[in-house]
Write an enzyme that holds these catalytic residues in place. Structure first.
Site, PDB file in Angstrom:
ATOM      1  N   LYS A 113      -6.490  -0.750  16.584  1.00 22.40           N
ATOM      2  CA  LYS A 113      -5.478  -0.387  15.587  1.00 22.40           C
ATOM      3  C   LYS A 113      -4.217  -1.184  15.881  1.00 22.40           C
ATOM      4  O   LYS A 113      -3.993  -1.595  17.025  1.00 22.40           O
ATOM      5  CB  LYS A 113      -5.166   1.109  15.656  1.00 22.40           C
ATOM      6  CG  LYS A 113      -4.603   1.690  14.380  1.00 22.40           C
ATOM      7  CD  LYS A 113      -5.678   2.100  13.410  1.00 22.40           C
ATOM      8  CE  LYS A 113      -5.110   2.707  12.144  1.00 22.40           C
ATOM      9  NZ  LYS A 113      -6.142   3.316  11.303  1.00 22.40           N
TER      10      LYS A 113
HETATM   11  P1  NAD Z   1      -0.962   5.910   1.433  1.00 22.64           P
HETATM   12  O1  NAD Z   1       0.264   5.268   1.965  1.00 22.64           O
HETATM   13  O2  NAD Z   1      -1.673   5.299   0.274  1.00 22.64           O
HETATM   14  O3  NAD Z   1      -0.653   7.450   1.016  1.00 22.64           O
HETATM   15  C1  NAD Z   1      -0.018   8.326   1.870  1.00 22.64           C
HETATM   16  C2  NAD Z   1       0.313   9.591   1.079  1.00 22.64           C
HETATM   17  O4  NAD Z   1       0.895  10.556   1.963  1.00 22.64           O
HETATM   18  C3  NAD Z   1       1.327   9.367  -0.024  1.00 22.64           C
HETATM   19  O5  NAD Z   1       0.968  10.122  -1.171  1.00 22.64           O
HETATM   20  C4  NAD Z   1       2.616   9.930   0.567  1.00 22.64           C
HETATM   21  O6  NAD Z   1       3.534  10.386  -0.429  1.00 22.64           O
HETATM   22  C5  NAD Z   1       2.061  11.085   1.369  1.00 22.64           C
HETATM   23  N1  NAD Z   1       3.007  11.566   2.384  1.00 22.64           N
HETATM   24  C6  NAD Z   1       3.740  10.826   3.248  1.00 22.64           C
HETATM   25  N2  NAD Z   1       4.526  11.633   3.970  1.00 22.64           N
HETATM   26  C7  NAD Z   1       4.281  12.904   3.548  1.00 22.64           C
HETATM   27  C8  NAD Z   1       4.773  14.172   3.913  1.00 22.64           C
HETATM   28  N3  NAD Z   1       5.685  14.299   4.870  1.00 22.64           N
HETATM   29  N4  NAD Z   1       4.294  15.264   3.276  1.00 22.64           N
HETATM   30  C9  NAD Z   1       3.368  15.148   2.294  1.00 22.64           C
HETATM   31  N5  NAD Z   1       2.862  13.965   1.917  1.00 22.64           N
HETATM   32  C10 NAD Z   1       3.316  12.859   2.526  1.00 22.64           C
HETATM   33  O7  NAD Z   1      -1.926   6.070   2.693  1.00 22.64           O
HETATM   34  P2  NAD Z   1      -3.508   6.241   2.699  1.00 22.64           P
HETATM   35  O8  NAD Z   1      -4.120   4.913   2.867  1.00 22.64           O
HETATM   36  O9  NAD Z   1      -3.926   7.133   1.575  1.00 22.64           O
HETATM   37  O10 NAD Z   1      -3.697   6.995   4.104  1.00 22.64           O
HETATM   38  C11 NAD Z   1      -3.509   8.401   4.234  1.00 22.64           C
HETATM   39  C12 NAD Z   1      -4.159   8.854   5.527  1.00 22.64           C
HETATM   40  O11 NAD Z   1      -5.549   8.493   5.494  1.00 22.64           O
HETATM   41  C13 NAD Z   1      -3.602   8.231   6.808  1.00 22.64           C
HETATM   42  O12 NAD Z   1      -3.728   9.183   7.841  1.00 22.64           O
HETATM   43  C14 NAD Z   1      -4.564   7.076   7.070  1.00 22.64           C
HETATM   44  O13 NAD Z   1      -4.591   6.707   8.437  1.00 22.64           O
HETATM   45  C15 NAD Z   1      -5.856   7.722   6.648  1.00 22.64           C
HETATM   46  N6  NAD Z   1      -6.920   6.773   6.337  1.00 22.64           N
HETATM   47  C16 NAD Z   1      -6.768   5.824   5.372  1.00 22.64           C
HETATM   48  C17 NAD Z   1      -7.816   4.956   5.096  1.00 22.64           C
HETATM   49  C18 NAD Z   1      -7.733   3.931   3.982  1.00 22.64           C
HETATM   50  O14 NAD Z   1      -8.739   3.263   3.729  1.00 22.64           O
HETATM   51  N7  NAD Z   1      -6.621   3.799   3.290  1.00 22.64           N
HETATM   52  C19 NAD Z   1      -9.005   5.023   5.814  1.00 22.64           C
HETATM   53  C20 NAD Z   1      -9.143   6.017   6.799  1.00 22.64           C
HETATM   54  C21 NAD Z   1      -8.087   6.877   7.036  1.00 22.64           C
END
Ligand code: NAD
Length: 423
Positions: A113
């Protein structure tokens, strides 16, 4: 706690959470437990200074990281996060969860990471590009298509992957599409990658529902985080007849027991950068999100959301962890005691890395698959992995998280043992 001089984790911090999860798996590792310490130490951690010239002519320095937790089963794999709160310790935990995730779904990767401590919203596009290119050059020492393959994570996207691919390619003197995944389609990206994580969340949710007897048609779903993962999962649940009764993001929380209109939420998101102002439901206080009654609760935002207090309050049957590390270890225990099924992050959100793997394979062969082919293969891998973990949980009478760690850590340590210890 292991004797690493450079981190001092609290039990609820991401690295502390990961270490507790390792503690819980050790009794099930049999003779492989002699290698357990390798799980508690990242193989390699790199901290880099990332200086860039700002648009106003000043020079700013940012701290960047790349952690390779394990390379035992193959090259490192894991995203890059741009966030002001990123720390080495957080990146170590995220890298370790990648090791477990890749092994849980049996992809031929280790875990890695990266991250930069930065608020990207404060940078211009040109500054963001310079930051990305300098960071890529600095970590260029240890990444590569057969060494360690970054991908998007929070606040990074296909454009940033394109800059990373270009910078690495310039430095090595040939176009190396396979150095990152999550790229734009014309640069060797894969169809289906954008929605893959949300799709995986939905597929394992459907599998879990079948086993615990929840009908998806009419099921109530609450989603925290309406970004890439949360919104894609919500769309698929809606398509299967479920109702999205509450959504929370950084701009607010909306609630409607009859179901929020998905198309309206998406247009609010695209028009205003968040769903906080959505008119098709009641605006509720952020903390009230955890009191909403539902069948599926999907944390898809940040780590550490389901603490003990919230775990005691939530009114749900299944927690589907879209985010990485959303449940702290004590929260996990409370949910288990209350009979709430937790489908852990290392399987629930593994759809993204699975399609990243497909992208990497397609780049090597320069032969690209249709979206249908991608989705069929993704569904098959997710369903098989979930089945194996479910059976392991059944066999040992342990939670799904510990079962996922048993399956994954056994694969990692088996490989470790067969390779032997160098020299
Ligand atoms: P993203 O940036 O697209 O979305 C993040 C979301 O979280 C947004 O809607 C944001 O408004 C919300 N958020 C941020 N702070 C917040 C808070 N304090 N309270 C409520 N909501 C809040 O990110 P993503 O890619 O959707 O990733 C989200 C999670 O999923 C992370 O933990 C990431 O590590 C995990 N993840 C993502 C992927 C991927 O392919 N994108 C894969 C595996 C895991």
């Amino acid at each position: 706690m292991p004797n690493l001089s450079f981190v001092h984790p609290s039990p609820d911090s991401p690295w502390g959470t990961y270490l507790s999860q390792v503690d819980r798996v050790v009794p099930y590792l049999g003779h492989l437990a002699r290698w357990e310490e390798t799980l508690r130490r990242p193989k390699r951690t790199l901290i880099v200074d990332v200086p860039i010239e700002m648009d106003d002519g000043s020079v700013a320095h940012f701290e960047g990281y790349r952690v390779q937790h394990s390379l035992t089963r193959g090259p490192g794999k894991g995203g890059v996060r741009y966030h002001p709160d990123v720390t080495l310790e957080e990146v170590m935990a995220l890298a370790a969860w990648m090791t477990v995730k890749c092994a849980a779904v049996n992809l031929p990767y280790g875990g890695a990471k990266g991250g930069i401590r930065v608020e990207p919203r404060n940078l211009s596009m040109k500054e963001l590009e310079r930051l990305t290119r300098r960071y890529t050059s600095e970590i260029g020492l240890i990444i590569g298509p057969d060494k360690d393959i970054p991908a998007p994570d929070v606040n990074t996207n296909a454009q940033i992957m394109a800059w990373m691919m270009d910078t690495y390619s310039m430095n090595v003197g040939s176009t190396a599409t396979g150095v990152v995944t999550g790229k734009p389609i014309p640069l060797g990206g894969s169809l289906g990658r954008v929605k893959a994580t949300g799709r995986g969340v939905f597929v394992v949710g459907r599998e879990a529902a079948r086993r615990v007897g929840i009908n998806l048609d009419g099921a109530r779903v609450a989603v925290q985080g309406f970004g890439n993962v949360g919104s894609s999962a919500a769309e698929l649940f809606t398509g299967a007849g479920a109702k999205i009764v509450a959504v929370q993001d950084h701009t607010g929380t909306v609630y409607n027991p009859k179901g929020l209109d998905m198309a309206g939420l998406m247009s609010e998101l695209h028009g205003h950068g968040g769903i906080g102002g959505f008119k098709g439901g009641d605006k509720i206080k952020p903390e009230e999100f955890w009191d909403v009654e539902n069948e599926f609760l999907i944390p898809a935002a940040l780590e550490g959301q389901l603490n003990t207090e919230r775990a005691k309050r939530v009114r749900t049957r299944v927690v589907l962890e879209g985010a990485n590390g959303p449940t702290i270890p004590d929260g996990d225990l409370v949910l288990g005691e209350r009979g709430i099924l937790v489908v852990p992050d290392v399987i629930a959100n593994a759809g993204g890395v699975t399609v990243s793997y497909f992208e990497w394979v397609q780049d090597f062969s320069s032969f690209f698959w249709t979206e249908d082919e991608i989705n069929v293969r993704l569904d098959r891998i997710m369903i098989e992995a979930f089945k194996r973990i479910w059976e392991t949980a059944d066999q040992h009478r342990i939670p799904l998280r510990t079962a996922a760690f048993v399956v994954a850590c056994t694969r990692v340590l088996q490989a470790r043992e067969e390779r032997g210890l160098y020299p």
